[in-house]
Design an enzyme around this catalytic site. Structure first.
Site, PDB file in Angstrom:
ATOM      1  N   SER A  45       0.839  -1.206   0.000  1.00 28.31           N
ATOM      2  CA  SER A  45       0.000   0.000   0.000  1.00 28.31           C
ATOM      3  C   SER A  45       0.871   1.251   0.000  1.00 28.31           C
ATOM      4  O   SER A  45       0.388   2.347  -0.285  1.00 28.31           O
ATOM      5  CB  SER A  45      -0.923   0.018   1.224  1.00 28.31           C
ATOM      6  OG  SER A  45      -0.191  -0.200   2.416  1.00 28.31           O
ATOM      7  N   ASP A  83       5.189  -7.393   2.646  1.00 21.35           N
ATOM      8  CA  ASP A  83       4.504  -7.836   1.433  1.00 21.35           C
ATOM      9  C   ASP A  83       5.488  -8.276   0.363  1.00 21.35           C
ATOM     10  O   ASP A  83       6.488  -7.584   0.105  1.00 21.35           O
ATOM     11  CB  ASP A  83       3.679  -6.679   0.853  1.00 21.35           C
ATOM     12  CG  ASP A  83       2.236  -6.710   1.302  1.00 21.35           C
ATOM     13  OD1 ASP A  83       1.786  -7.757   1.817  1.00 21.35           O
ATOM     14  OD2 ASP A  83       1.548  -5.689   1.129  1.00 21.35           O
ATOM     15  N   LYS A 112       3.946 -11.808   3.216  1.00 19.74           N
ATOM     16  CA  LYS A 112       2.549 -11.925   2.794  1.00 19.74           C
ATOM     17  C   LYS A 112       2.481 -11.952   1.274  1.00 19.74           C
ATOM     18  O   LYS A 112       3.177 -11.185   0.613  1.00 19.74           O
ATOM     19  CB  LYS A 112       1.734 -10.748   3.338  1.00 19.74           C
ATOM     20  CG  LYS A 112       0.291 -10.717   2.847  1.00 19.74           C
ATOM     21  CD  LYS A 112      -0.595  -9.840   3.714  1.00 19.74           C
ATOM     22  CE  LYS A 112      -0.511  -8.362   3.443  1.00 19.74           C
ATOM     23  NZ  LYS A 112      -0.919  -7.964   2.092  1.00 19.74           N
ATOM     24  N   GLU A 114      -0.466 -12.468  -2.134  1.00 15.58           N
ATOM     25  CA  GLU A 114      -1.886 -12.384  -2.478  1.00 15.58           C
ATOM     26  C   GLU A 114      -2.247 -13.488  -3.471  1.00 15.58           C
ATOM     27  O   GLU A 114      -1.410 -13.922  -4.247  1.00 15.58           O
ATOM     28  CB  GLU A 114      -2.183 -11.019  -3.129  1.00 15.58           C
ATOM     29  CG  GLU A 114      -1.916  -9.852  -2.215  1.00 15.58           C
ATOM     30  CD  GLU A 114      -2.276  -8.507  -2.844  1.00 15.58           C
ATOM     31  OE1 GLU A 114      -2.895  -8.476  -3.929  1.00 15.58           O
ATOM     32  OE2 GLU A 114      -1.933  -7.481  -2.232  1.00 15.58           O
ATOM     33  N   GLU A 181      -9.555  -9.421   2.996  1.00 14.91           N
ATOM     34  CA  GLU A 181      -9.871  -8.005   2.758  1.00 14.91           C
ATOM     35  C   GLU A 181     -11.205  -7.870   2.026  1.00 14.91           C
ATOM     36  O   GLU A 181     -11.436  -8.522   0.991  1.00 14.91           O
ATOM     37  CB  GLU A 181      -8.744  -7.361   1.923  1.00 14.91           C
ATOM     38  CG  GLU A 181      -9.028  -5.906   1.581  1.00 14.91           C
ATOM     39  CD  GLU A 181      -7.802  -5.144   1.083  1.00 14.91           C
ATOM     40  OE1 GLU A 181      -6.688  -5.694   1.119  1.00 14.91           O
ATOM     41  OE2 GLU A 181      -7.979  -3.987   0.670  1.00 14.91           O
TER      42      GLU A 181
HETATM   43  O1  KIV Z   1      -0.483  -3.412   1.568  1.00 19.22           O
HETATM   44  C1  KIV Z   1      -1.235  -3.320   2.536  1.00 19.22           C
HETATM   45  O2  KIV Z   1      -1.226  -2.340   3.290  1.00 19.22           O
HETATM   46  C2  KIV Z   1      -2.159  -4.403   2.785  1.00 19.22           C
HETATM   47  C3  KIV Z   1      -3.236  -4.160   3.797  1.00 19.22           C
HETATM   48  C4  KIV Z   1      -4.312  -3.335   3.204  1.00 19.22           C
HETATM   49  C5  KIV Z   1      -3.758  -5.433   4.339  1.00 19.22           C
HETATM   50  O3  KIV Z   1      -2.075  -5.420   2.186  1.00 19.22           O
END
Ligand code: KIV
Length: 259
Positions: A45, A83, A112, A114, A181
């Protein structure tokens, strides 16, 4: 909360809710950690709230690696999640392992990614090779072009069944956390009850094991796209802009600096 993921499993069993917030730099990471936030996410994000892009797709592995390194300096107690950005893991489990290794070496405790079914093999591959993984399902922002925008997911019976299947498959493949989400609250609650792994929700109602929000939404710093499910605890943009205007006024009127 500790960096030990076993403590996260215990928190789920004990029904203790967990908090997570994003951070992209040292001072905010330090404040989040001192505030007792359980987990800090170096989210892609950052492409939107820090770099001003319309989506997360331009964020690179090098950027997440850099932000992970500076955030890690401010984190003592919280779990640090980073991420895997778009393009850094989808080709093969081996590509995902190479990218995840860089984030772990930069200070991440868990990475993380997706996706859905297509990523289950990758989660199993990473988990078997010492890399804890959080699987992000539902409104996965890296799929924004396929979804045709930032749209809620799991609204149809078929869509809901697919998300339940994906969550179960990810948990069985070894995902330590499942993040959901923008999906219907009853679905998020059902997934939380059906899988052993802790769940974190954003726009998924109160039935998940924990909640995550984007730092700039919590502090009211996001002046562009604020999701309807976000909650601002501060009117940060207004306060900061006023402080800057006061400073500029003081310089112009020679109130600052004093002799
Ligand atoms: O990148 C991010 O901030 C996210 C959150 C919205 C969970 O993946």
């Amino acid at each position: 909360m500790s960096k030990n993921l076993g403590a996260w499993d215990k928190a789920k069993r004990d029904g203790r809710k967990m908090s997570m917030i994003t951070a992209y730099d040292y001072p905010f990471a330090r404040m989040a950690d001192a505030a007792g936030i359980d987990a800090i996410l170096v989210g892609d994000s950052l492409g939107m709230v820090v770099a001003g892009d319309a989506d997360t797709l331009r964020v690179s592995l090098e950027q997440i690696e850099y932000h992970t390194r500076i955030v890690a300096k401010g984190v003592q107690k919280a779990l640090l999640m980073s991420d895997l950005p778009f393009g850094s893991y989808e080709q093969s489990p081996a590509q995902a392992l190479a990218s995840a290794t860089r984030l772990i070496k930069a200070g991440a405790d868990i990475v993380k990614l997706e996706g859905g079914e297509a990523m289950v093999e990758t989660v199993a591959y990473l988990s078997a090779r010492a890399v804890p993984v959080c699987a992000h399902i539902g409104l996965t922002p890296q799929y924004v072009r396929q979804f045709g925008g930032f749209k809620r997911q799991g609204k149809t019976p078929e869509g809901a069944a697919r998300l339940l299947q994906d969550a179960i498959a990810f948990a069985e493949a070894g995902a330590r956390i499942v993040l959901m989400e923008a999906i219907p609250s009853p679905l998020a609650t059902e997934i939380t009850q059906r899988i052993a792994a802790p769940t974190i929700g954003i726009g998924a109602g109160p039935g998940t094991d924990g909640q995550v929000l984007v730092l700039h939404d919590v502090l009211g710093l996001n002046q562009d796209h604020v999701p309807a499910f976000a909650k601002a605890y501060l009117d940060g943009a207004k306060l900061i802009q006023q402080a800057m205007a006061d400073y500029a006024d003081d310089v112009r009127s020679v109130k600052f600096p004093t002799s």
